[in-house]
Structure formats: C-alpha cells, structure tokens
Design a protein around this motif. Structure first.
Motif, PDB file in Angstrom:
ATOM      1  N   PHE A   1       0.836  -1.216   0.000  1.00  0.00           N
ATOM      2  CA  PHE A   1       0.000   0.000   0.000  1.00  0.00           C
ATOM      3  C   PHE A   1       0.862   1.254   0.000  1.00  0.00           C
ATOM      4  O   PHE A   1       0.581   2.225  -0.715  1.00  0.00           O
ATOM      5  CB  PHE A   1      -0.926  -0.016   1.207  1.00  0.00           C
ATOM      6  CG  PHE A   1      -1.649   1.285   1.446  1.00  0.00           C
ATOM      7  CD1 PHE A   1      -2.686   1.680   0.619  1.00  0.00           C
ATOM      8  CD2 PHE A   1      -1.273   2.112   2.495  1.00  0.00           C
ATOM      9  CE1 PHE A   1      -3.346   2.892   0.831  1.00  0.00           C
ATOM     10  CE2 PHE A   1      -1.919   3.317   2.721  1.00  0.00           C
ATOM     11  CZ  PHE A   1      -2.966   3.705   1.882  1.00  0.00           C
TER      12      PHE A   1
ATOM     13  N   GLU B   1       1.645   1.250  -4.769  1.00  0.00           N
ATOM     14  CA  GLU B   1       0.354   1.743  -5.261  1.00  0.00           C
ATOM     15  C   GLU B   1      -0.705   0.640  -5.273  1.00  0.00           C
ATOM     16  O   GLU B   1      -1.537   0.555  -6.193  1.00  0.00           O
ATOM     17  CB  GLU B   1       0.506   2.345  -6.663  1.00  0.00           C
ATOM     18  CG  GLU B   1       1.421   3.559  -6.704  1.00  0.00           C
ATOM     19  CD  GLU B   1       1.493   4.177  -8.086  1.00  0.00           C
ATOM     20  OE1 GLU B   1       0.853   3.634  -9.012  1.00  0.00           O
ATOM     21  OE2 GLU B   1       2.182   5.209  -8.216  1.00  0.00           O
TER      22      GLU B   1
ATOM     23  N   ASN C   1      -3.953  -0.361  -3.924  1.00  0.00           N
ATOM     24  CA  ASN C   1      -5.023   0.417  -3.305  1.00  0.00           C
ATOM     25  C   ASN C   1      -6.210  -0.410  -2.824  1.00  0.00           C
ATOM     26  O   ASN C   1      -7.112   0.126  -2.185  1.00  0.00           O
ATOM     27  CB  ASN C   1      -5.537   1.480  -4.293  1.00  0.00           C
ATOM     28  CG  ASN C   1      -4.425   2.423  -4.713  1.00  0.00           C
ATOM     29  OD1 ASN C   1      -3.629   2.843  -3.881  1.00  0.00           O
ATOM     30  ND2 ASN C   1      -4.370   2.744  -6.010  1.00  0.00           N
ATOM     31  N   TYR C   2      -6.227  -1.708  -3.157  1.00  0.00           N
ATOM     32  CA  TYR C   2      -7.358  -2.540  -2.711  1.00  0.00           C
ATOM     33  C   TYR C   2      -7.454  -2.544  -1.190  1.00  0.00           C
ATOM     34  O   TYR C   2      -8.539  -2.508  -0.625  1.00  0.00           O
ATOM     35  CB  TYR C   2      -7.195  -3.965  -3.260  1.00  0.00           C
ATOM     36  CG  TYR C   2      -8.275  -4.924  -2.807  1.00  0.00           C
ATOM     37  CD1 TYR C   2      -9.622  -4.610  -2.962  1.00  0.00           C
ATOM     38  CD2 TYR C   2      -7.941  -6.140  -2.231  1.00  0.00           C
ATOM     39  CE1 TYR C   2     -10.607  -5.492  -2.547  1.00  0.00           C
ATOM     40  CE2 TYR C   2      -8.914  -7.029  -1.821  1.00  0.00           C
ATOM     41  CZ  TYR C   2     -10.250  -6.697  -1.973  1.00  0.00           C
ATOM     42  OH  TYR C   2     -11.227  -7.568  -1.560  1.00  0.00           O
TER      43      TYR C   2
ATOM     44  N   ASN D   1      -6.706  -0.308   1.696  1.00  0.00           N
ATOM     45  CA  ASN D   1      -6.381   1.066   2.088  1.00  0.00           C
ATOM     46  C   ASN D   1      -6.187   1.141   3.604  1.00  0.00           C
ATOM     47  O   ASN D   1      -7.154   1.053   4.362  1.00  0.00           O
ATOM     48  CB  ASN D   1      -7.488   2.016   1.643  1.00  0.00           C
ATOM     49  CG  ASN D   1      -7.135   3.470   1.869  1.00  0.00           C
ATOM     50  OD1 ASN D   1      -6.210   3.789   2.633  1.00  0.00           O
ATOM     51  ND2 ASN D   1      -7.855   4.364   1.217  1.00  0.00           N
TER      52      ASN D   1
ATOM     53  N   ASN E   1      -5.575   3.571   5.389  1.00  0.00           N
ATOM     54  CA  ASN E   1      -6.102   4.799   5.988  1.00  0.00           C
ATOM     55  C   ASN E   1      -7.596   4.699   6.279  1.00  0.00           C
ATOM     56  O   ASN E   1      -8.166   5.585   6.912  1.00  0.00           O
ATOM     57  CB  ASN E   1      -5.849   5.992   5.042  1.00  0.00           C
ATOM     58  CG  ASN E   1      -4.367   6.277   4.898  1.00  0.00           C
ATOM     59  OD1 ASN E   1      -3.600   6.126   5.850  1.00  0.00           O
ATOM     60  ND2 ASN E   1      -3.949   6.682   3.699  1.00  0.00           N
ATOM     61  N   ASN E   2      -8.205   3.618   5.824  1.00  0.00           N
ATOM     62  CA  ASN E   2      -9.636   3.419   6.056  1.00  0.00           C
ATOM     63  C   ASN E   2      -9.881   2.967   7.486  1.00  0.00           C
ATOM     64  O   ASN E   2      -9.129   2.158   8.039  1.00  0.00           O
ATOM     65  CB  ASN E   2     -10.171   2.375   5.064  1.00  0.00           C
ATOM     66  CG  ASN E   2     -11.683   2.322   5.039  1.00  0.00           C
ATOM     67  OD1 ASN E   2     -12.330   1.961   6.013  1.00  0.00           O
ATOM     68  ND2 ASN E   2     -12.251   2.696   3.887  1.00  0.00           N
TER      69      ASN E   2
END
Length: 459
Positions: free
Chosen positions: A32, A36, A38-39, A41, A43-44
């Motif tokens: 991540f 790159e 992104n699946y 995340n 920060n979620n």
C-alpha cells in the motif's frame, strides 16, 4: 541448568501461524505504501476488521490445505503447493464477502496483486523456516529409559520425524539399528548431569526390577533438581501419537482414562448440538442438489438400490438404524458380515467414488438430526462386530459412552482397520478423543475431514 533451545511441536505450529499472519499484514502495508496497491487502504477506518477477516480466512484454508502440517512444512514443493491453494481459496472467499471486505477495485489487476501478496512473501518466509528453524539445531533432544520391548517402537518412530534427537537410551539390550545404547543395569545417568543439550528424559518403569528402580529414582530426583524435564513414557506417547497407550487398557484403566470435563459441560454440549443441526441441514440441502448426479452415477456404476440402511450400536449400547448411500454390490454379505477393507473387491466403480468423497455418509445427517448421532464421535459399528470386539479387546464398550459420529478422531487418523490389532489402535484414538474432548479438537477433526474429502483419502 540452562538447556539447549528447541521448538516443540505445538510451538512450531503456533510459530507458523503467527509469522504467516504477520508476514501477510506487513506485506499488505508495504504494498500500500510503496507499490500503489489500493485494494487494501490502510487509511480506512475499517482496515482492522478487513485484516481480521483475512487472517481468519487464511488460517481456515491453511488448515484445510495442510499448510501448518509439520510433515509438509519441511518440503519445499509441498509447501509451495499448499501456499498457492490456500492463497487462492482465501482470495476467492475474501473478494466475494460483501460488506465485510474492501470494495472491489475498478482495476481488476489489483485482485491478482492481492493474490501474489499472499503467495510470494509467505513462500520466502517458509523457505527461511525450512533452512534455519527446521534443522537438528532446534530439535528436542531426548533420553529414553526402559525395557527395550517397551520403548523400541517409539524410538523408531521419532528416529526420522525431524523433531527429535535421540541422545541415548538406557535399556536391557541394544535395539537394532539404534546407536547410543546404555545398559540400564550397569550404566548410570551421572555422565549427563552437566549435559545442557538434553531437553527431556522419557521414563518407562514397566518391567524394571526393584533394584534398578531404586537406583534410577535417586538419579532422576537429582536430575529433576538440576532442572531436567522428566516425563513418563505414557505422556510422551500421547503427545507424539495423539492416542492413548495400549497399557491404559487394563484393569485399573480409570487411573488414566477419564471423561473430558466437556462431557458434562452444558454450554459445550449445547453448542455441539446446535452445530450438529446447522451442519446437518446444510449438508442435506447440498445433498438434494447433488441427488440427480448421484442417481445417474448409481444407474451407470452401481446398478441397484441407491440407499441402504443398517443397524448400528449407538450411545450406551442402544441400537439405531443408520442411513447410507450403497457403495457395494448387492448381497455383498451373502456369506456373512465381513469387515470393509482397503481396495475391497465388493465396492462398485461408483461406490469407490462415493467412499473417496465421503458422499456415501451424507444420508447420516438424518441420523444426526434425529439425535442418534453427532457430527463428531466414534464411528458406530454393527452389533455382530461390537460383540466380537468386546470379547477380544478389553474395555471396547467404553467408546459407547458418547454419541457416535459422522466423523471422528480415529476416522481421520486411522481410517482402515481390518484386523484385531488395527481395531484396538482405532479404539485408542477414540478413547483419546473421549479423554481430551473439546471444541478445538472437534474443529480439528472437521478440518481434517474436509482435507480427507478434498484429497480423496476416504474409505
């Protein structure tokens, strides 16, 4: 005394699970941050729930595909195979779990990256494990003490198991092809007082003279004071084989074989019954979907009735009628009852498929719903066999103190038993289950049963 460090069997299994989980989490985070990806995340706010579900899926599929089986974990080819299959199953289930997992990315290549993140770092770590940890340096070093006829089989069993080093054995005579023999009548343990490579001393006192026992006890007490781990042969045997020793089947069996506390634990029994009902209803629904295929297969490869029933001995010796799919030729026992054997000529072509996949047992979900059986327990036998075995094997009837099962500890560890000796071995697995019965052992049996079905190891 500071002993040599080693990893015992349970520690190795825990280590594999924990490090696998850590490797997955770290790999996802690094991907991540730097690749790159992104699946996932990080920060979620839901990321911790996503990770927890992913690890649960991975551990379950890892159990099913034997990723944590120690006999497989030292083989690079088998490890890679298990990792790939486990990662594939985890990926498929994970991406099709709506609301609980991340939203599918618009770039579907992210799913392929996700799969590779579950595969490549784990392979790298497992190869490091094989090279560094799975080596004699971290094996448990043991000394055996006892009569040769008593300890010979166990010594031969651990000789090449990749978990134990035999430092020496004190016995009445040398065992063929086993070095480091010490005469128990003349040698003593004093030479090992300062040997910090020894992790465990396994003692079997059966058959030893009073003079030898008296001398031996004094030395063992001294070694115990020095910090040596001393265990009985019986305890060591159970740890290695997951069945009770033959010696427990004697007149004072109650000294060694007791009910697991869960046999009277209402919460455990209630949970087991609920699981029985849920699994049985689910299994019967799947069976109805497969029934057309089974009918066609039976017409082509069985040529006769699809179902058959038979009386079996259940809990407390009570007989009940068991339901199965027919896998043998009609009138297979026209000359009397005979034990089923591996590669039994009475089994039809389609019957062999039914047995290998365990589909022949599926109608027994009806017995489970009725309460005659449970998902887990000793397999029910016919009265004619039970009477014969009770006459020849002491305490065979003890296995009837719990409900018989669709699958069981003996079934997944020792499926074929055509002789009296093999039936006794299966009994010792069943009694081990009764003695150690718990939710984790039940789960382990279920997983091993699924593995048996997937790899076509059924009867």
């Amino acid at each position: 005394m500071k002993q040599k460090k080693y990893f015992n069997i349970s520690e190795r299994k825990i280590l594999l699970r924990v490090i696998d989980a850590l490797v997955i989490v770290v790999s996802l985070f690094l991907s991540f941050e730097f690749l790159e990806f992104n699946y996932f995340n990080f920060n979620n706010e839901n990321v911790f729930g996503w990770i927890l579900l992913l690890i649960i899926y991975y551990l379950i599929f890892g159990e099913i595909f034997q990723l944590f089986n120690l006999n497989i974990s030292n083989n690079r080819y088998l490890v890679v195979r298990s990792i790939v299959i486990t990662a594939f199953g985890t990926t498929v289930f994970y991406i099709f779990t709506p609301f609980l997992t991340p939203v599918l990315p618009s770039n579907r290549l992210q799913i392929a990256y996700f799969f590779l993140i579950l595969v490549l770092p784990i392979i790298l770590w497992r190869f490091i494990y094989i090279q560094l940890i799975f080596s004699p340096k971290y094996f448990k070093t043991v000394i055996f003490i006892g009569k040769s006829d008593r300890i010979e089989k166990m010594i031969n069993q651990i000789k090449g198991d990749n978990f134990h080093n035999l430092r020496a054995y004190f016995s009445d005579k040398k065992i063929d092809n086993i070095d480091n023999f010490k005469d128990i009548n003349t040698a003593n343990l004093s030479e090992f007082y300062s040997d910090n490579s020894i992790n465990e001393i396994v003692v079997s006192k059966e058959g030893l003279s009073k003079e030898v026992l008296s001398s031996l006890n004094k030395e063992l007490i001294f070694l115990f004071q020095k910090g040596f781990n001393i265990t009985s042969y019986e305890s060591f045997y159970e740890e290695i084989t997951s069945r009770i020793p033959k010696e427990y089947l004697e007149h004072n069996f109650y000294k060694y074989i007791n009910f697991s506390k869960n046999n009277t634990n209402r919460f455990y029994l209630f949970g087991l019954r609920v699981t029985d009902i849920i699994v049985s209803l689910s299994g019967l629904m799947v069976f109805l979907l497969l029934l057309p295929i089974i009918l066609i297969g039976n017409l082509l490869g069985n040529r006769g009735p699809v179902f058959y029933n038979q009386k079996r001995v259940g809990q407390n010796g009570k007989e009940f009628k068991i339901f199965k799919l027919r896998s043998m030729v009609t009138n297979a026992e026209s000359n009397g009852a005979v034990w089923a054997q591996k590669n039994d000529t009475r089994i039809t072509a389609f019957g062999k498929f039914l047995r290998n996949t365990r589909l022949d047992e599926v109608p027994q979900f009806i017995n489970i719903l009725k309460g005659d059986m449970s998902i887990i327990g000793p397999r029910p036998e016919r009265l004619v066999f039970v009477k014969d075995l009770e006459d020849k094997i002491p305490f065979y009837s003890i296995r009837h103190v719990v409900r018989p099962g669709l699958t069981g500890w003996a079934q997944v560890n020792y499926p074929y038993a055509n002789t009296l000796e093999e039936q006794e071995t299966k009994l010792r697995y069943d009694l081990y289950y009764i003695k150690e019965r718990n939710a984790f052992l039940d789960f382990k049996i279920l997983i091993k049963t699924i593995t048996t079905v997937l790899f076509f190891r059924g009867q």
